[in-house]
Motif scaffolding. Structure first.
Motif, PDB file in Angstrom:
ATOM      1  N   PRO A 111       0.802  -1.232   0.000  1.00 42.65           N
ATOM      2  CA  PRO A 111       0.000   0.000   0.000  1.00 42.65           C
ATOM      3  C   PRO A 111       0.837   1.286   0.000  1.00 42.65           C
ATOM      4  CG  PRO A 111      -0.956  -1.577   1.510  1.00 42.65           C
ATOM      5  CD  PRO A 111       0.346  -2.172   1.032  1.00 42.65           C
ATOM      6  N   GLU A 112       1.927   1.297   0.770  1.00 38.67           N
ATOM      7  CA  GLU A 112       2.777   2.498   0.817  1.00 38.67           C
ATOM      8  C   GLU A 112       3.437   2.766  -0.528  1.00 38.67           C
ATOM      9  OE1 GLU A 112       4.143  -0.356   3.034  1.00 38.67           O
ATOM     10  OE2 GLU A 112       2.189   0.040   3.874  1.00 38.67           O
ATOM     11  N   GLU A 113       3.830   1.681  -1.216  1.00 40.93           N
ATOM     12  CA  GLU A 113       4.457   1.821  -2.528  1.00 40.93           C
ATOM     13  C   GLU A 113       3.450   2.356  -3.548  1.00 40.93           C
ATOM     14  OE1 GLU A 113       5.674  -2.262  -2.897  1.00 40.93           O
ATOM     15  OE2 GLU A 113       7.745  -1.781  -2.381  1.00 40.93           O
ATOM     16  N   LYS A 114       2.195   1.932  -3.423  1.00 40.69           N
ATOM     17  CA  LYS A 114       1.152   2.408  -4.328  1.00 40.69           C
ATOM     18  C   LYS A 114       0.955   3.914  -4.160  1.00 40.69           C
ATOM     19  CE  LYS A 114      -1.274  -2.001  -4.378  1.00 40.69           C
ATOM     20  NZ  LYS A 114      -2.494  -2.735  -4.064  1.00 40.69           N
ATOM     21  N   VAL A 115       0.917   4.364  -2.910  1.00 40.42           N
ATOM     22  CA  VAL A 115       0.743   5.797  -2.644  1.00 40.42           C
ATOM     23  C   VAL A 115       1.934   6.570  -3.191  1.00 40.42           C
ATOM     24  CG1 VAL A 115       0.583   7.546  -0.831  1.00 40.42           C
ATOM     25  CG2 VAL A 115      -0.747   5.442  -0.650  1.00 40.42           C
ATOM     26  N   LYS A 116       3.143   6.047  -3.004  1.00 39.18           N
ATOM     27  CA  LYS A 116       4.339   6.718  -3.541  1.00 39.18           C
ATOM     28  C   LYS A 116       4.280   6.806  -5.058  1.00 39.18           C
ATOM     29  CE  LYS A 116       7.525   5.594   0.186  1.00 39.18           C
ATOM     30  NZ  LYS A 116       8.689   4.801   0.598  1.00 39.18           N
ATOM     31  N   LEU A 117       3.829   5.731  -5.719  1.00 36.69           N
ATOM     32  CA  LEU A 117       3.720   5.735  -7.174  1.00 36.69           C
ATOM     33  C   LEU A 117       2.703   6.778  -7.629  1.00 36.69           C
ATOM     34  CD1 LEU A 117       4.297   4.632 -10.006  1.00 36.69           C
ATOM     35  CD2 LEU A 117       2.587   2.861  -9.560  1.00 36.69           C
ATOM     36  N   VAL A 118       1.546   6.815  -6.987  1.00 36.07           N
ATOM     37  CA  VAL A 118       0.511   7.793  -7.348  1.00 36.07           C
ATOM     38  C   VAL A 118       1.042   9.207  -7.133  1.00 36.07           C
ATOM     39  CG1 VAL A 118      -1.769   8.715  -6.737  1.00 36.07           C
ATOM     40  CG2 VAL A 118      -1.434   6.241  -6.945  1.00 36.07           C
ATOM     41  N   ALA A 119       1.682   9.446  -6.006  1.00 37.66           N
ATOM     42  CA  ALA A 119       2.230  10.776  -5.709  1.00 37.66           C
ATOM     43  C   ALA A 119       3.290  11.170  -6.732  1.00 37.66           C
ATOM     44  CB  ALA A 119       2.810  10.806  -4.294  1.00 37.66           C
ATOM     45  N   SER A 120       4.138  10.227  -7.103  1.00 41.06           N
ATOM     46  CA  SER A 120       5.177  10.491  -8.092  1.00 41.06           C
ATOM     47  C   SER A 120       4.575  10.854  -9.447  1.00 41.06           C
ATOM     48  CB  SER A 120       6.080   9.263  -8.233  1.00 41.06           C
ATOM     49  OG  SER A 120       6.972   9.420  -9.312  1.00 41.06           O
ATOM     50  N   LEU A 121       3.586  10.099  -9.862  1.00 43.19           N
ATOM     51  CA  LEU A 121       2.920  10.386 -11.143  1.00 43.19           C
ATOM     52  C   LEU A 121       2.241  11.749 -11.116  1.00 43.19           C
ATOM     53  CD1 LEU A 121       1.438   6.846 -11.828  1.00 43.19           C
ATOM     54  CD2 LEU A 121       3.172   8.005 -13.214  1.00 43.19           C
ATOM     55  N   ARG A 122       1.617  12.072  -9.998  1.00 41.56           N
ATOM     56  CA  ARG A 122       0.936  13.371  -9.890  1.00 41.56           C
ATOM     57  C   ARG A 122       1.942  14.519  -9.891  1.00 41.56           C
ATOM     58  NH1 ARG A 122      -3.695  13.784  -5.724  1.00 41.56           N
ATOM     59  NH2 ARG A 122      -4.162  15.542  -7.051  1.00 41.56           N
ATOM     60  N   ARG A 123       3.103  14.320  -9.256  1.00 45.56           N
ATOM     61  CA  ARG A 123       4.150  15.357  -9.287  1.00 45.56           C
ATOM     62  C   ARG A 123       4.649  15.585 -10.713  1.00 45.56           C
ATOM     63  NH1 ARG A 123       5.794  12.977  -4.531  1.00 45.56           N
ATOM     64  NH2 ARG A 123       7.396  11.754  -5.592  1.00 45.56           N
ATOM     65  N   GLN A 124       4.591  14.555 -11.544  1.00 43.68           N
ATOM     66  CA  GLN A 124       5.005  14.666 -12.947  1.00 43.68           C
ATOM     67  C   GLN A 124       3.927  15.347 -13.793  1.00 43.68           C
ATOM     68  OE1 GLN A 124       5.960  10.739 -14.439  1.00 43.68           O
ATOM     69  NE2 GLN A 124       7.151  10.260 -12.612  1.00 43.68           N
ATOM     70  N   GLY A 125       2.811  15.706 -13.161  1.00 41.50           N
ATOM     71  CA  GLY A 125       1.735  16.366 -13.877  1.00 41.50           C
ATOM     72  C   GLY A 125       0.732  15.408 -14.500  1.00 41.50           C
ATOM     73  N   ARG A 126       0.837  14.130 -14.178  1.00 41.21           N
ATOM     74  CA  ARG A 126      -0.090  13.137 -14.725  1.00 41.21           C
ATOM     75  C   ARG A 126      -1.376  13.142 -13.903  1.00 41.21           C
ATOM     76  NH1 ARG A 126       3.111   8.700 -17.117  1.00 41.21           N
ATOM     77  NH2 ARG A 126       1.177   8.192 -18.172  1.00 41.21           N
ATOM     78  N   LYS A 127      -2.472  12.865 -14.558  1.00 39.83           N
ATOM     79  CA  LYS A 127      -3.760  12.706 -13.881  1.00 39.83           C
ATOM     80  C   LYS A 127      -4.002  11.209 -13.749  1.00 39.83           C
ATOM     81  CE  LYS A 127      -4.874  17.044 -13.623  1.00 39.83           C
ATOM     82  NZ  LYS A 127      -4.952  17.735 -12.365  1.00 39.83           N
ATOM     83  N   VAL A 128      -4.259  10.754 -12.528  1.00 40.70           N
ATOM     84  CA  VAL A 128      -4.273   9.328 -12.224  1.00 40.70           C
ATOM     85  C   VAL A 128      -5.634   8.872 -11.702  1.00 40.70           C
ATOM     86  CG1 VAL A 128      -3.159   7.515 -10.850  1.00 40.70           C
ATOM     87  CG2 VAL A 128      -1.827   9.486 -11.614  1.00 40.70           C
ATOM     88  N   ILE A 129      -6.112   7.753 -12.274  1.00 41.18           N
ATOM     89  CA  ILE A 129      -7.265   7.045 -11.735  1.00 41.18           C
ATOM     90  C   ILE A 129      -6.724   5.781 -11.086  1.00 41.18           C
ATOM     91  CG2 ILE A 129      -9.307   5.653 -12.278  1.00 41.18           C
ATOM     92  CD1 ILE A 129      -9.988   7.552 -14.495  1.00 41.18           C
ATOM     93  N   VAL A 130      -7.177   5.496  -9.877  1.00 41.36           N
ATOM     94  CA  VAL A 130      -6.831   4.238  -9.208  1.00 41.36           C
ATOM     95  C   VAL A 130      -8.109   3.425  -9.061  1.00 41.36           C
ATOM     96  CG1 VAL A 130      -6.068   3.193  -7.038  1.00 41.36           C
ATOM     97  CG2 VAL A 130      -4.829   5.139  -7.983  1.00 41.36           C
ATOM     98  N   VAL A 131      -8.043   2.174  -9.513  1.00 39.85           N
ATOM     99  CA  VAL A 131      -9.168   1.247  -9.385  1.00 39.85           C
ATOM    100  C   VAL A 131      -8.796   0.234  -8.324  1.00 39.85           C
ATOM    101  CG1 VAL A 131     -10.656  -0.409 -10.578  1.00 39.85           C
ATOM    102  CG2 VAL A 131      -9.677   1.519 -11.840  1.00 39.85           C
ATOM    103  N   GLY A 132      -9.619   0.085  -7.309  1.00 34.98           N
ATOM    104  CA  GLY A 132      -9.311  -0.852  -6.235  1.00 34.98           C
ATOM    105  C   GLY A 132     -10.551  -1.435  -5.606  1.00 34.98           C
ATOM    106  N   ASP A 133     -10.309  -2.480  -4.800  1.00 32.21           N
ATOM    107  CA  ASP A 133     -11.461  -3.142  -4.183  1.00 32.21           C
ATOM    108  C   ASP A 133     -11.280  -3.453  -2.705  1.00 32.21           C
ATOM    109  OD1 ASP A 133      -9.602  -5.134  -4.361  1.00 32.21           O
ATOM    110  OD2 ASP A 133     -10.904  -6.564  -5.388  1.00 32.21           O
ATOM    111  N   GLY A 134     -10.150  -3.083  -2.141  1.00 32.84           N
ATOM    112  CA  GLY A 134      -9.963  -3.468  -0.749  1.00 32.84           C
ATOM    113  C   GLY A 134      -9.145  -2.492   0.059  1.00 32.84           C
ATOM    114  N   MET A 135      -8.875  -2.890   1.290  1.00 31.73           N
ATOM    115  CA  MET A 135      -8.121  -2.064   2.233  1.00 31.73           C
ATOM    116  C   MET A 135      -6.717  -1.774   1.721  1.00 31.73           C
ATOM    117  SD  MET A 135     -10.161  -1.294   4.655  1.00 31.73           S
ATOM    118  CE  MET A 135      -9.099  -0.707   5.956  1.00 31.73           C
ATOM    119  N   ASN A 136      -6.150  -2.710   0.969  1.00 29.10           N
ATOM    120  CA  ASN A 136      -4.809  -2.534   0.411  1.00 29.10           C
ATOM    121  C   ASN A 136      -4.741  -1.327  -0.530  1.00 29.10           C
ATOM    122  OD1 ASN A 136      -2.662  -4.022   1.186  1.00 29.10           O
ATOM    123  ND2 ASN A 136      -2.747  -5.464  -0.514  1.00 29.10           N
TER     124      ASN A 136
END
Length: 168
Positions: free
Chosen positions: A59-84
């Motif tokens: 989960p922490e790595e996923k948040v880091k990846l999303v944050a990194s992509l957003r810092r690059q100016g990318r717009k991100v959709i995350v699809v998920g189904d659980g606590m992870n």
């Protein structure tokens, strides 16, 4: 603008997507990457362009990846189904939960999908792009009509009162 957004939310609902906030449609137009947990999508279904799996990440790595992509100016959709996926759903520009998701994921998501069809995620982006195009066309038309009305009134072809009435 609200009418176009409302119609788009209704169109999304017909396709099995519950959009909680119309502002999501304004953001979805700019999305260029979709991250998903492989378990949320059935393996037989083809993936749409711009989708990436991240099933082996913590989960922490996923948040880091999303944050990194957003810092690059990318717009991100995350699809998920659980606590992870919960922290990443919250960190993304748009969080999408499946109906089989945990209560927490559904509560945190901006959009809820019925079923596990990945094309629905692509559909929300397409609906958003069409909605924003219609809104821009309406704005341009209104601005053009206002300019014509003001010009005609300024040249005394019509009265200022008539110009105001035409504007509305």
């Amino acid at each position: 603008a609200n009418t176009s957004l409302g119609m788009s939310v209704a169109q999304a609902a017909k396709q099995g997507m519950l959009v909680k906030d119309t502002r999501v449609l304004e953001v979805a137009e700019q999305v260029d990457i979709v991250l998903f947990e492989t378990g949320t999508l059935s393996s037989e279904q083809p993936l749409v362009g711009g989708m990436r799996s991240w099933s082996a990440m913590l989960p922490e790595e996923k948040v880091k990846l999303v944050a990194s992509l957003r810092r690059q100016g990318r717009k991100v959709i995350v699809v998920g189904d659980g606590m992870n996926n919960l922290p990443a759903l919250k960190a993304a520009d748009i969080g999408v939960a499946m109906t089989c998701a945990t209560k927490e994921a559904i509560t945190s998501a901006d959009i809820i999908l019925t079923g596990d069809d990945p094309q629905k995620v692509a559909s929300i982006v397409a609906i958003s792009k069409k909605t924003m195009q219609v809104m821009r066309q309406n704005l341009a038309f209104s601005a053009g009509m206002n300019a014509i009305g003001i010009g005609l009134a300024a040249m005394s072809f019509i009265s200022p009162v008539t110009a105001i009435l035409l504007q509305n």
